[in-house]
Structures are given as structure tokens and as C-alpha cells.
Design an enzyme around this catalytic site. Structure first.
Site, PDB file in Angstrom:
ATOM      1  N   ASP A 163       0.823  -1.209   0.000  1.00 38.90           N
ATOM      2  CA  ASP A 163       0.000   0.000   0.000  1.00 38.90           C
ATOM      3  C   ASP A 163       0.863   1.268   0.000  1.00 38.90           C
ATOM      4  OD1 ASP A 163      -2.881   1.198   0.716  1.00 38.90           O
ATOM      5  OD2 ASP A 163      -1.365   2.204   1.910  1.00 38.90           O
ATOM      6  N   TRP A 212      -5.377   1.894  -0.497  1.00 35.83           N
ATOM      7  CA  TRP A 212      -5.254   1.015  -1.691  1.00 35.83           C
ATOM      8  C   TRP A 212      -5.527  -0.420  -1.323  1.00 35.83           C
ATOM      9  CZ3 TRP A 212      -6.105   4.337  -5.023  1.00 35.83           C
ATOM     10  CH2 TRP A 212      -5.494   5.581  -4.999  1.00 35.83           C
ATOM     11  N   ASP A 213      -5.110  -0.833  -0.136  1.00 33.09           N
ATOM     12  CA  ASP A 213      -5.424  -2.189   0.318  1.00 33.09           C
ATOM     13  C   ASP A 213      -6.938  -2.389   0.412  1.00 33.09           C
ATOM     14  OD1 ASP A 213      -2.884  -3.299   0.599  1.00 33.09           O
ATOM     15  OD2 ASP A 213      -2.668  -2.673   2.678  1.00 33.09           O
ATOM     16  N   PHE A 214      -7.607  -1.453   1.044  1.00 37.96           N
ATOM     17  CA  PHE A 214      -9.053  -1.636   1.241  1.00 37.96           C
ATOM     18  C   PHE A 214      -9.810  -1.541  -0.084  1.00 37.96           C
ATOM     19  CE2 PHE A 214      -8.079  -0.674   5.743  1.00 37.96           C
ATOM     20  CZ  PHE A 214      -8.673  -1.797   6.295  1.00 37.96           C
ATOM     21  N   GLY A 274      -9.297  -4.761  -1.898  1.00 35.03           N
ATOM     22  CA  GLY A 274     -10.115  -5.820  -1.310  1.00 35.03           C
ATOM     23  C   GLY A 274     -11.552  -5.762  -1.785  1.00 35.03           C
TER      24      GLY A 274
END
Lengths: 407, 407
Positions: A130, A163-165, A168
């Protein structure tokens, strides 16, 4: 939990944030999500913050409502079990590399209509996290105080791993899109989602990439101002800092009324020789307007000011620290998003989140806890692979499989 | 475009960012997404940046690959057309209020198995925007330089409207989940997704809410450091700023090798009397480590340093401004995420984003442009509602419907 995805079974071989989040959203919608980890826990099993007893509060929230199978993923025998579980389920979420024992082809050989969603770093195979894709995206050099010199302003990283969320959530969407396609055609799909492409694609989708290319330069520094409209943070007489913005004429007129600034703004318009009657003139002349709004905010106590804003139905919000937010009645305690604490592996009790969606007429149910590592090893190996008690006992004894780490 | 959602038809009555994004993701996966707007454009039709000719670069990227119908949404007759289009399609994405002519019940009366996804502000009906839910979440007070006094540190807003984008992706997921449920049971669903719940739910899912409650306090200020592991921004001898992090032992040992710091770290360990052999000790003693890494970075040119990091396969990234990022060969020009510029309404040509997902064995196709406002009014009213050319001509003449604003 809602049961929109009841009957769907997904194998998740995951670590960190993006990949577990994709499974989490599916689990909170009623899918059976079976997270399969190395027997001592994945790379994220000890992520901070750990409780005094060593339980990760990050892990137990990102893996809520899932099942857990713990096997020796460094052994061929353990890897074979994971490949077979993925083939039987037909649905796989993973962030393991394509060139690993869990590549799409290896599983699809046994299950031609497999749907796999694989989170990658960059599109070209380079690793990414991220923070590193964020550095590339340009956003960190756009954040921070307006008065910082653009030539020397340091980057400001986001505390939110956005960016991770986002990756996902997008992967949960892409999984269902591929499953729908299979339902209609019988065809499986291999879906790869690079974290870096989610970032660069979002820079493009937001219009900001086109904007910078059209300008032939970077955007001016904005600090906490809203881009292209009226909005910023202000401070009340008693030191409460809040965010307020107006994107429509109705929002603007309500804001002017709440701050009782109609005469001052008319005077400013006369002084400037412009009508501040749209997003763009208000953005262009924001510094003059900000001075008026902060001037008024500085004369009013938050109690009064927030009552005026609420009476006008305006969009505003007081800044909280996260500890304040976590105990806020309106945000958490009295919010139906949160349910009573289930029996968390940590033993620590706190509000537990349901799915972000609420669905009138359907039962939300109480949030479920994350599993103990290996809590469902026995159940899943028996039900999904048809292993006998004796066979499972043998796997456990030889260290290939592990049961719950509860004690 | 990929065609995983081929055959799916969705009506989108949207504005701003979250709601159009949900439709965008579906359109980029092959769904027919028909955006229905007021005849002079939605509230977001003139969002910055506007080209010299007045075309919004934000709008034309958030509405790529969709169809556009323009009708008088202030008239009963125009509203009736939108309600009927939504009922016929059976799938609706909107951010109009529940208490509007486009409430779920009004459409479901004609189409009992309707799936609607509605983006709201807060769960209790209060208005919200990305910036205001962000203020409430606690993140802005966690961002910015580590040396700022926590007692007086100002909030730092995100330039990225992360909550909007996350809400959009989640809504695309929730839409497909509800459609899957309908496919299996025949039942429609009304799905409401509050922007504020996406933010507060993410605070919870990340484990941060539990963390703050467990601490009984806020987390210490971290600046650009990675939470709970080793990572931060550093500057090379020639002034290149970059982000680097290590979340696994392999990443850490590679990083130490790339910086040639094994001896210095051994000396630091001896001095501290601790082994820096895990995320937590490296986080706890990060300031000592940061000094060593910055010391070494300051002696190396970026060309050398980046080659060393690449040779070790490490995860790092140079900070770019967004204008730099937009022209970067590795990120954009040579990235298959981006296709050739279609004929954009603005007339401006620039790289266009495909879906974030790439799917080996399927044809990605070239990105499609956003429509002109009303470009598909005639086609959609004829095909979906069976109106004759004469009837459509009459609607246009009376100002109820509008054809393309191309000229």
C-alpha cells in the site's frame, strides 16, 4: 449476518490487508469463507496491535466470520490439501504469487471452471505494498499544509491503507462478476488484480490523471481545501476543529445562512467585482471566503455553531481523534453497523462491525468472531475432503494439520 | 472491455464520485450501464477540472463506457420515465435520497424483484461527504509529520477521496451479491450503503478501533512510518525521496543487504542489548534504524541505490508528483491497464483506464469513452420503453427529453 451469499463457499489463502478484506466482505454477506493458513499462522498472524496475551487485534477484525484451517503449507502434503480444497470449492481468493503451488493452472487442472482472484503487487510482477503504490501515485505530495513550499514539501503518507481496502472491495466485486459469468456459461476465470493498477487506475478514474496532463503541470497545493468547490476545516471560538463543504447551491446558501455571512459575502463580491455564484468562483476566491468563515467561526462556540449548521441541514463534521471516534455514540455505540462483541479470540470485548450494507426487511444478525487458528481444520477436512477422524488424527500427529490454537 | 457482466443492464441515477464509480466498475466489466441525468446534467456535470470548452475531465473518466439518457428530472413526466426504466432493467444504482421519487418502494411496486443499491450519507440520514466522514474517522489527525505536537497537530485531509472510491467498489460488490441472491431465489433486495458506515466500518475492520479501545488512548504519531513494522521514506544523496518497507524476514534481510547495513545493525543491537529480529523490535527501535538507513541513503545516488534494491527484489518506490506519475512509462505508458485514448467528449486525448482486473485468456479490448450527455436518449427510450420515433420527438420538443449535447 445477511445471507445474500448463502451457499457460496470460498477458499482464502491470504495475508496482510487487501486479500483478507475481500474474503471478509463475502463472509459478512453470508458466504462460507475458509481461510487456510500455514500451521503457525500466516505472515499477518502477529500484526500489531497484539494484546498482552499475543492476539492480533488487526487479524481478528480482518478475519471475522471466517473459518480457519491450519496446515503445514511448507510440506507437499499440506500444499496438496490446500490445492484440493480450492478445487473442491471452485472459488479462490489469494495473494500468493502466480508462480507458486497455488497458481491458477495448478488448481484449474482439477477444476476447469475454477474462479480465482489473485492480488498482485504491480502488473509487471514487481512487489508492492500500500505505502509503495501510494508513493508512486502522486497523492502523498498533494497532502499537507497549503503553505508548504511545493518545491520542498515532503510527502505525507496516509494512515489509512486506502489502496489495500479498495483492492479488497474490488476483488470481492470481481469474484462475484466471474462467478456470475460461470453461472451463465460454465466457464471459469483467472482474475488478477494488481494493487498498483488499483492505485493508478483510480488516479485515472478520478479525472486527476487527465487533469495533470491537460494542465501540463501539477495542481496547486490545496492543504485541507476541497478541490474545485468551497470547503475547508475551520476552528470555533472554543477550539473545536471541523470540516465543512458546499458542493451544491442549496448547500452553499445554507452554509452562508448558518454563518450569517450574507452581507459580508455581498461586500466581498463588490470588492472583487465578481459574483460568487458557483463552485468555480468560490474556489478561485477561496482565500477571501475562508477568511470570512474563519472570522465568524472564531466568534462562536461549537455548541452554537453546530446547532446553526444542523438547523440549516448542512454537511459538516467535527474532527475526532480515532480514540474519540471509537467511543462516539453517534458513530459507533448507537450505530446499527455495530453489534455486540462476540467471543473474540483475544478475549477483549468491543463493538463488532457488520457488513457496510444495510438491507431493510432482512435480518442483519449479530456479528461473528474471527476463528482461532485451525478452529475448523477438522470440520473442513472431514466435510470437504471426506477425510476420516483417523486420517485427520494422523495428519495432526505428523504435524501436517493443526487444530485450534485456542489454548 | 471484459465481458464477465455481459447481459446485465443497470440504471444509474448518480452524481459525484461514489455512485458513478459503482457503475463504472460494472461498465468496465461488460454490463450495460445507463446513466440517467437531468437534461442539463447532474450536480457533478461541471466538476473541475473543466477544459477550455467546458467539458469536465472528472465526469468523462467516472462515466467511461456508460450510456447516457438526459431527461427533465424536475418534471413528473421525466421522473416517470426514469422510474419505468429502473423497473424494466430491474437493477438500480443511485445516490438520490430514499425519500425521493426514486425510492426503492416506488420502483419495486412495478418490479417486485428489483435490486437497488443506494449510497447514503450517514446511517441516520444526515448528509455526508468524503471529507466530512474522513474528519469523523480519526485518520486526518493521525497524518502529517511525526514531530508535530499531538496536542496541537492540525488534521491533514486526504487528497484521495478514499471513502468515495471504497464505497463505490463496495456497492458494485453488494449489487452483484443481491443479484446473485435474486438469481437463486427470485427475491429482490434494497441495499443501503452509508458512506459514513464504510468509513467507520473500515476503522473497525482494520483493527484500529479495537486498538484504540485496548490502549485506552490514541496511537502515538508515526509520520510516514509504517505501523508495527519497519518502513519509512528516505532521501538519496541526490535528493530522490522514496518509500521502503519490510513486513517479512525475507524483505528485511534483503533491505539490510541492499543498504549494506548488517554490521551497523549488529552494532546497534549490541548497544541496545536487543535483537532486531522481528517486526515489533524493529518498530520499537525504529528511530535508531531510521538514522542508519538515512545515513546510508544519503551517501548513495538514486541510480545506485535503486539498482541495489531491485537486485535484492525489495519493495520500494520513488515518490512522484501526480504529473510525473501520469507520464511515467512503467506506471502508465507501458502498463496494459491503460489503452489508447478513445474519442472523449472533451476532445482531449490521454491514456484511458481499463478495469483494474486483468484476465488471462480473455480479450481486454480498448477502453471506451464516456458518452455525451443524452447520447443514448433516443436508443434507450426506443429499445427499453418501446417508444416510437414520433413519441420521442414529441418528448424532445416539449423539453422532457434531450438528445446528445455533442454540439
Amino acid at each position: 449476518m445477511y445471507q445474500l451469499l448463502h451457499g457460496l463457499s470460498i477458499i482464502e489463502a491470504s495475508s496482510f490487508v487487501a486479500s483478507p478484506t475481500a474474503g471478509l466482505y463475502c463472509a459478512q454477506m453470508g458466504a462460507e469463507v475458509i481461510r487456510v493458513d500455514h500451521k503457525t499462522g500466516g505472515l499477518d498472524y502477529d500484526r500489531s496491535l497484539l494484546t498482552a496475551e499475543g492476539r492480533s487485534l488487526a487479524w481478528e477484525n480482518l478475519n471475522r466470520a471466517k473459518k480457519s484451517v491450519a496446515i503445514d503449507l511448507r510440506s507437499d502434503e499440506g500444499r496438496e490439501l490446500l490445492v484440493e480444497l480450492a478445487a473442491r470449492a471452485g472459488n479462490l481468493i489469494t495473494n500468493l504469487p502466480e508462480r507458486s503451488f497455488l497458481g491458477h493452472a495448478a488448481v484449474a487442472e482439477r477444476r476447469p471452471d475454477l474462479v480465482s482472484v489473485r492480488i498482485m503487487g504491480w502488473h509487471d510482477g514487481r512487489q508492492a505494498m500500500d505505502f509503495t503504490v501510494n508513493a508512486a501515485s502522486g497523492y502523498p505530495l498533494m497532502c499537507g499544509p497549503e503553505e508548504w513550499d511545493p518545491a520542498t514539501a515532503p510527502p505525507v503518507n496516509q494512515a489509512l491503507p486506502a489502496w489495500d481496502f479498495l483492492t479488497g472491495a474490488y476483488c470481492a466485486f470481481a469474484l462475484l462478476a466471474a462467478i456470475r459469468h460461470r453461472d451463465l456459461t460454465g466457464e471459469g476465470s483467472e482474475v488478477r488484480v494488481p494493487l498498483g493498477d488499483v492505485a493508478m487506475g483510480t488516479v485515472a478514474n478520478s479525472g486527476s490523471m487527465a487533469e495533470m496532463l491537460y494542465r501540463g503541470a501539477d495542481r496547486e497545493r490545496l492543504g485541507n481545501s476541497v478541490w474545485g468547490a468551497f470547503g475547508r476545516d475551520f476552528v470555533s471560538r472554543d477550539g473545536v476543529r471541523f470540516m465543512v463543504a458546499a458542493l451544491t447551491e442549496k448547500q452553499w446558501s445554507g452554509l452562508v445562512a448558518a454563518f450569517a455571512l450574507a452581507d459580508d459575502i455581498a461586500a466581498l463580491e463588490a470588492e472583487l467585482g465578481v459574483r460568487l455564484d458557483g463552485d468555480l468562483p468560490r474556489f478561485d476566491h477561496r482565500h477571501g471566503l475562508f477568511a470570512l468563515f474563519q472570522g465568524r467561526a472564531g466568534t462562536l462556540a461549537w455548541h452554537d455553531l453546530s446547532a446553526r449548521l444542523a438547523a440549516e441541514g448542512r454537511t459538516f463534521e467535527r474532527y475526532r481523534t480515532m480514540y474519540e471516534a471509537a467511543r462516539d455514540p453517534q458513530l459507533v455505540t448507537n450505530n446499527p453497523l455495530f453489534g455486540p462483541s462476540p467471543a473474540n479470540p483475544s478475549g477483549f470485548a468491543y463493538p463488532a462491525a457488520r457488513s457496510f450494507a444495510n438491507i431493510p426487511g432482512r435480518t442483519a444478525g449479530d456479528p461473528r468472531p474471527a476463528p482461532y487458528l485451525g478452529e475448523h481444520t477438522e470440520e473442513v477436512l472431514a466435510e470437504r475432503l471426506g477425510l476420516t477422524q483417523a486420517a485427520i488424527g494422523d495428519l495432526v500427529q505428523r504435524g501436517v494439520a493443526r487444530l485450534s490454537d485456542r489454548d
